[in-house]
Write a protein that holds these residues in place. Structure first.
Motif, mmCIF file in Angstrom:
data_model
loop_
_atom_site.group_PDB
_atom_site.id
_atom_site.type_symbol
_atom_site.label_atom_id
_atom_site.label_comp_id
_atom_site.label_asym_id
_atom_site.label_seq_id
_atom_site.Cartn_x
_atom_site.Cartn_y
_atom_site.Cartn_z
ATOM 1 N N VAL A 44 0.837 -1.335 0.194
ATOM 2 C CA VAL A 44 0.137 -0.103 -0.075
ATOM 3 C C VAL A 44 0.906 1.306 -0.184
ATOM 4 N N GLY A 45 2.143 0.962 -0.054
ATOM 5 C CA GLY A 45 3.063 2.258 0.407
ATOM 6 C C GLY A 45 2.910 3.206 -0.899
ATOM 7 N N GLU A 46 2.955 2.965 -2.045
ATOM 8 C CA GLU A 46 2.765 3.544 -3.329
ATOM 9 C C GLU A 46 1.587 4.416 -3.331
ATOM 10 N N VAL A 47 0.487 4.058 -2.918
ATOM 11 C CA VAL A 47 -0.785 4.672 -3.052
ATOM 12 C C VAL A 47 -0.770 5.560 -1.809
ATOM 13 N N LEU A 48 -0.183 5.303 -0.741
ATOM 14 C CA LEU A 48 -0.189 6.440 0.507
ATOM 15 C C LEU A 48 0.777 7.622 0.108
ATOM 16 N N GLN A 49 1.747 7.062 -0.619
ATOM 17 C CA GLN A 49 2.944 8.065 -1.176
ATOM 18 C C GLN A 49 1.939 9.029 -1.924
ATOM 19 N N GLU A 50 1.103 8.493 -2.770
ATOM 20 C CA GLU A 50 0.489 9.615 -3.933
ATOM 21 C C GLU A 50 -0.446 10.594 -3.090
ATOM 22 N N VAL A 51 -1.176 10.248 -2.152
ATOM 23 C CA VAL A 51 -2.139 11.034 -1.503
ATOM 24 C C VAL A 51 -1.557 11.934 -0.361
ATOM 25 N N SER A 52 -0.430 11.984 -0.287
ATOM 26 C CA SER A 52 0.783 12.548 0.747
ATOM 27 C C SER A 52 1.146 13.629 0.155
ATOM 28 N N ASN A 53 1.208 15.056 0.682
ATOM 29 C CA ASN A 53 1.643 16.271 -0.010
ATOM 30 C C ASN A 53 3.154 16.292 0.651
ATOM 31 N N ASN A 54 3.287 15.958 2.004
ATOM 32 C CA ASN A 54 4.415 16.367 2.889
ATOM 33 C C ASN A 54 5.177 15.270 3.433
ATOM 34 N N LYS A 55 4.958 14.073 2.993
ATOM 35 C CA LYS A 55 5.387 12.902 3.818
ATOM 36 C C LYS A 55 6.443 12.188 2.824
ATOM 37 N N THR A 56 7.759 12.070 3.462
ATOM 38 C CA THR A 56 8.716 11.290 2.890
ATOM 39 C C THR A 56 8.521 9.936 2.941
ATOM 40 N N GLU A 57 9.360 9.205 1.994
ATOM 41 C CA GLU A 57 9.330 7.543 2.018
ATOM 42 C C GLU A 57 9.402 7.084 3.261
ATOM 43 N N ASP A 58 10.308 7.469 4.074
ATOM 44 C CA ASP A 58 10.745 7.137 5.427
ATOM 45 C C ASP A 58 9.446 7.248 6.045
ATOM 46 N N ASP A 59 8.869 8.421 6.083
ATOM 47 C CA ASP A 59 7.567 8.564 6.933
ATOM 48 C C ASP A 59 6.639 7.541 6.547
ATOM 49 N N ILE A 60 6.423 7.228 5.371
ATOM 50 C CA ILE A 60 5.266 6.089 5.022
ATOM 51 C C ILE A 60 5.731 5.055 5.447
ATOM 52 N N LYS A 61 7.081 4.433 5.528
ATOM 53 C CA LYS A 61 7.503 3.222 5.903
ATOM 54 C C LYS A 61 7.172 3.143 7.536
ATOM 55 N N LEU A 62 7.380 4.376 8.280
ATOM 56 C CA LEU A 62 7.126 4.250 9.615
ATOM 57 C C LEU A 62 5.528 4.035 9.744
ATOM 58 N N ILE A 63 4.842 4.742 9.068
ATOM 59 C CA ILE A 63 3.477 4.363 8.902
ATOM 60 C C ILE A 63 2.989 2.986 8.702
ATOM 61 N N CYS A 64 3.555 2.440 7.817
ATOM 62 C CA CYS A 64 3.298 1.054 7.481
ATOM 63 C C CYS A 64 3.808 0.084 8.802
ATOM 64 N N GLU A 65 4.743 0.402 9.311
ATOM 65 C CA GLU A 65 5.059 -0.280 10.877
ATOM 66 C C GLU A 65 4.161 -0.096 11.532
ATOM 67 N N LYS A 66 3.572 1.251 11.873
ATOM 68 C CA LYS A 66 2.518 1.148 13.029
ATOM 69 C C LYS A 66 1.036 0.423 12.415
ATOM 70 N N LEU A 67 0.888 0.425 11.135
ATOM 71 C CA LEU A 67 -0.290 -0.367 10.621
ATOM 72 C C LEU A 67 -0.163 -1.832 11.024
ATOM 73 N N LEU A 68 1.068 -2.104 10.727
ATOM 74 C CA LEU A 68 1.366 -3.561 10.892
ATOM 75 C C LEU A 68 1.155 -3.995 12.449
ATOM 76 N N ASP A 69 1.737 -3.212 13.207
ATOM 77 C CA ASP A 69 1.673 -3.274 14.619
ATOM 78 C C ASP A 69 -0.164 -3.264 15.052
ATOM 79 N N MET A 70 -0.854 -2.694 14.488
ATOM 80 C CA MET A 70 -2.273 -2.570 14.656
ATOM 81 C C MET A 70 -2.740 -3.798 14.074
#
Length: 711
Positions: A44-70
């Motif tokens: 899902v990273g590529e989709v999230l990157q497209e809808v984000s205006n100010n988040k870097t790839e590292d930010d998206i990876k961190l979000i994915c890490e938290k989603l996995l924890d959930m």
């Protein structure tokens, strides 16, 4: 999943609902298979990157890490991303892509960051998942399309059902007092054909159900399975199936009806016994006490009113006062069937089963029965193909099709509207799912060998596997009846002048008959049973000769005669092709089959023995045989008996397209309105044409019924 959804909305406030639902479905379907945040990022990273205006790839990876924890709050830790790998030589991507299938390992070696290979989903794993899905789908389709030849052949109708332990215990204890009837998960077969499979039937007490469906699907068989006890219902519920005519004996018609009330008959018999003993001089005080109890019970059940009730029912069904006093053995089969119906209406069982009750009735009796059944106090299940009857009597319609039963509230008109709308919605839902499947399959095919999309591809494969399998609406084949083309004839075609007729110097059936018909005529003959409708048809065809008066017909006029008796007299031991061969020898098999096909008897049906066909299918065979002789004037006596609603509609359309003349006797209001331009009324020793068509005739009949009821 709700926590993930809220988190995504907070982190990506600009994401639209479609993309958000897409991401949620990927996460939900792949939750069990995600082993690292990298796999979530790949999905899902590529989709999230497209809808984000100010988040870097590292930010998206961190979000994915938290989603996995959930998604996996109890996982034992995170997976290392592996060490960076430096390329030791230039890599030409074009040549690798050209040899994609053979260079999978070369492609893997160029990733700068790598993971534990055991955690990746490679092409072989994808192929294995797809093969497994394909195997399941094939297995499912094989189960649906097992050949009919595997079904064990049965000589008679049979039924089986699953009953709940709760109902079985209540029945065993004798404490089941429900008046509703619930038959769940049952099968019905006839011969080598499965008529119903895994069907359910619920009959609520006090409601009136009309059972409809195409000819040959098992409506009559279902009634027999219920009345014969092959399908279990609570034992305290009384059932009466009007199927067999009353056996003729010396019992008067009125007494035959009264005998149905067994309680009344038993009390009257006991009252006679006690009265005889007391009149003979018995002084036993117990007899006097018992006689008082018998009188009290007779009063409670209103036994003195029973003869009047029975007489009203018989009169409504066409039995005059004189006929009610006649022995049952003096009546024909049709009148004995009416008598059986009268007995059923008088006895009022908990469940009354009627199979085509209007077949044996004239229009006046049908109108009376419609009015009477609208106040029926118990449960009614009726098979009928009379559209007007189904619009007037039932509170619910049971539609038998594709080996199951569907229930619709309301009469037949409401059922048609609801069914049409339901089928439209089901077809739209099916088409939408097919589009969705195609879209998902396109994604799978496109990225099946892309390691970055491996987890996403796998989740979509599982999503496809979990989708409910919708089927397109199975449209019932339209029935078409094609009558033969005819050559025009110059008038006069058919004429009756001052015709009088009586049988062997007996009562005059009718007199002063002056009628004529042409090849454009669409004439319906109506009137009470016994008024001479069939006799008039036979005079028209020259089967009977007028006692006085003259009959004129064109020398090239060729009649085609259809009656229900012709259907009953078909040879039941041959198939339809052989039947036509016997009547019209010397033609090719293709010509016989083409003729049968003109009346909807095609394929394997044409090779079945006539005896194995339903009543409606036999009627179509009789139509095909009648038209094989190329008649240019049709005389049809009760042609709708045993035809389903769709075939009656087809008959009406076929008659309207026919280029010859038509005279018919029918009680089916729908067919009369579809076809007839002229109405001949038999009654009172006369035959006359009336203005105003069927509407005027119905008003006349209703006035007669009102007058009879007020007496």
């Amino acid at each position: 999943m709700a926590i993930c959804s809220e988190y995504i909305k907070n982190e990506f406030p600009l994401i639209d609902d479609d993309l958000k639902h897409y991401v949620e479905s990927i996460l939900e379907n792949g939750a069990e298979d995600f082993e690292s945040s990298d796999e979530v990022f790949e999905a899902v990273g590529e989709v999230l990157q497209e809808v984000s205006n100010n988040k870097t790839e590292d930010d998206i990876k961190l979000i994915c890490e938290k989603l996995l924890d959930m998604l996996k709050p109890n996982r034992s830790g995170t997976i290392s991303n592996g060490e960076a790998k430096v390329l030791n030589a230039p890599v030409h991507l074009g040549s690798i892509v050209a040899n994609l299938d053979s260079n999978i390992e070369d492609i893997k070696s160029i990733w700068v960051a790598s993971r534990d290979e055991s955690l990746k989903v490679d092409s072989k794993k994808l192929e294995k998942a797809e093969a497994k899905l394909q195997q399941k789908q094939e297995k499912r389709s094989n189960e649906v399309s097992k050949p009919a030849s595997n079904t064990p052949k049965l000589e008679i109708a049979s039924a089986s059902q699953v009953t709940s332990k709760k109902d079985s215990k209540l029945e065993a204890k004798g404490t089941n007092r429900t008046q509703d009837i619930r038959i769940e998960n049952f099968d019905v077969a006839y011969g080598d054909r499965v008529l119903l499979q895994g069907a359910d039937l619920l009959l609520a007490f006090g409601r009136r159900y009309g059972l409809v469906g195409r000819n040959g699907l098992g409506k009559t068989t279902l009634l027999r399975m219920i009345s014969g006890g092959h399908l279990r219902i609570p034992s305290h519920i009384s059932i009466l199936h009007v199927e067999q005519e009353v056996i003729g004996d010396d019992t008067a018609a009125l007494d035959s009806v009264l005998q149905c009330d067994e309680v009344r008959e038993r009390l009257l018999a006991r009252e006679k016994e006690i009265s005889f003993l007391l009149n003979a001089g018995s002084t036993d005080p117990e007899l006097s006490n018992e006689l008082s109890e018998v009188y009290a019970q007779l009063q409670n059940i209103e036994a003195d009113k029973a003869p009047a009730k029975a007489s009203i029912i018989l009169n409504g069904l066409g039995f005059s006062s004189e006929m009610q006093a006649r022995p049952t053995k003096t009546f024909s089969g049709g009148w004995r069937m009416r008598l059986a119906l009268a007995r059923a209406l008088f006895s009022r069982p908990d469940l009354l089963l009627l199979d085509e009750p209007t077949n044996m009735l004239d229009i006046k009796a049908i109108i009376w029965l419609e009015n009477y059944l609208q106040n029926w106090p118990t449960t009614l299940l009726v098979v009928s193909h009379d559209r007007n009857f189904l619009d007037t009597v039932p509170t619910d319609i049971l539609h038998l099709h594709t080996q199951r039963i569907e229930t619709y509230r309301g009469n037949y008109e409401q059922f048609e509207k609801t069914k049409t709308e339901k089928h439209k919605n089901q077809q739209r839902e099916y088409e939408a799912q097919q589009q969705h499947r195609a879209h998902v399959q396109e994604f799978i095919d496109r990225f099946r060998y892309n390691a970055n999309r491996a987890a996403s591809v796998q989740s979509k494969i599982k999503m496809l596997e979990k989708l409910p399998e919708l089927k397109p609406i199975e449209k019932e084949v339209d029935v078409v009846l094609r009558f033969p083309e005819t050559e025009p004839l110059s008038p006069p075609i058919l004429q009756l002048d001052e015709v009088l007729f009586r049988y062997n110097q007996g009562k005059i059936i009718f007199s002063n008959v002056n009628l004529s018909a042409t090849l454009e005529s669409r004439i319906c003959i109506v009137g009470d049973n016994g008024a001479g409708k069939t006799t008039l048809l036979k005079i028209i065809m020259g089967i009977l000769t007028p006692t006085s008066g003259t009959r004129h017909v064109h020398r090239n006029l060729k009649f085609g005669y259809f009656s229900q008796h012709h259907v009953d007299q078909l040879d039941m031991n041959v198939n339809s092709v052989e039947l036509l061969q016997g009547s019209y020898p010397g033609k090719s098999i293709e010509e016989y089959r083409r003729q049968l096909g003109s009346f909807g008897v095609s394929g394997d049906m044409a090779l079945q023995t006539v005896g194995s066909l339903s009543g409606g299918q036999k009627s179509r065979v009789a139509f095909a045989r009648m038209c094989m002789g190329k008649p240019n004037f049709l005389v049809l006596d009760e042609p709708t008996n045993h035809l389903d609603i769709e075939t009656i509609e087809a008959l009406g359309k076929g008659i309207n397209k026919y280029t010859g003349g038509v005279i018919l006797v029918s009680h089916d209001e729908r067919l009369i309105r579809l076809v007839c331009k002229e109405l001949w009324v038999c009654g009172g020793g006369l035959v006359h044409s009336i203005e105003g068509g069927f509407d005027e005739y119905r008003r006349i009949v209703e006035r007669e019924l009102e007058a009879a009821a007020s007496k």
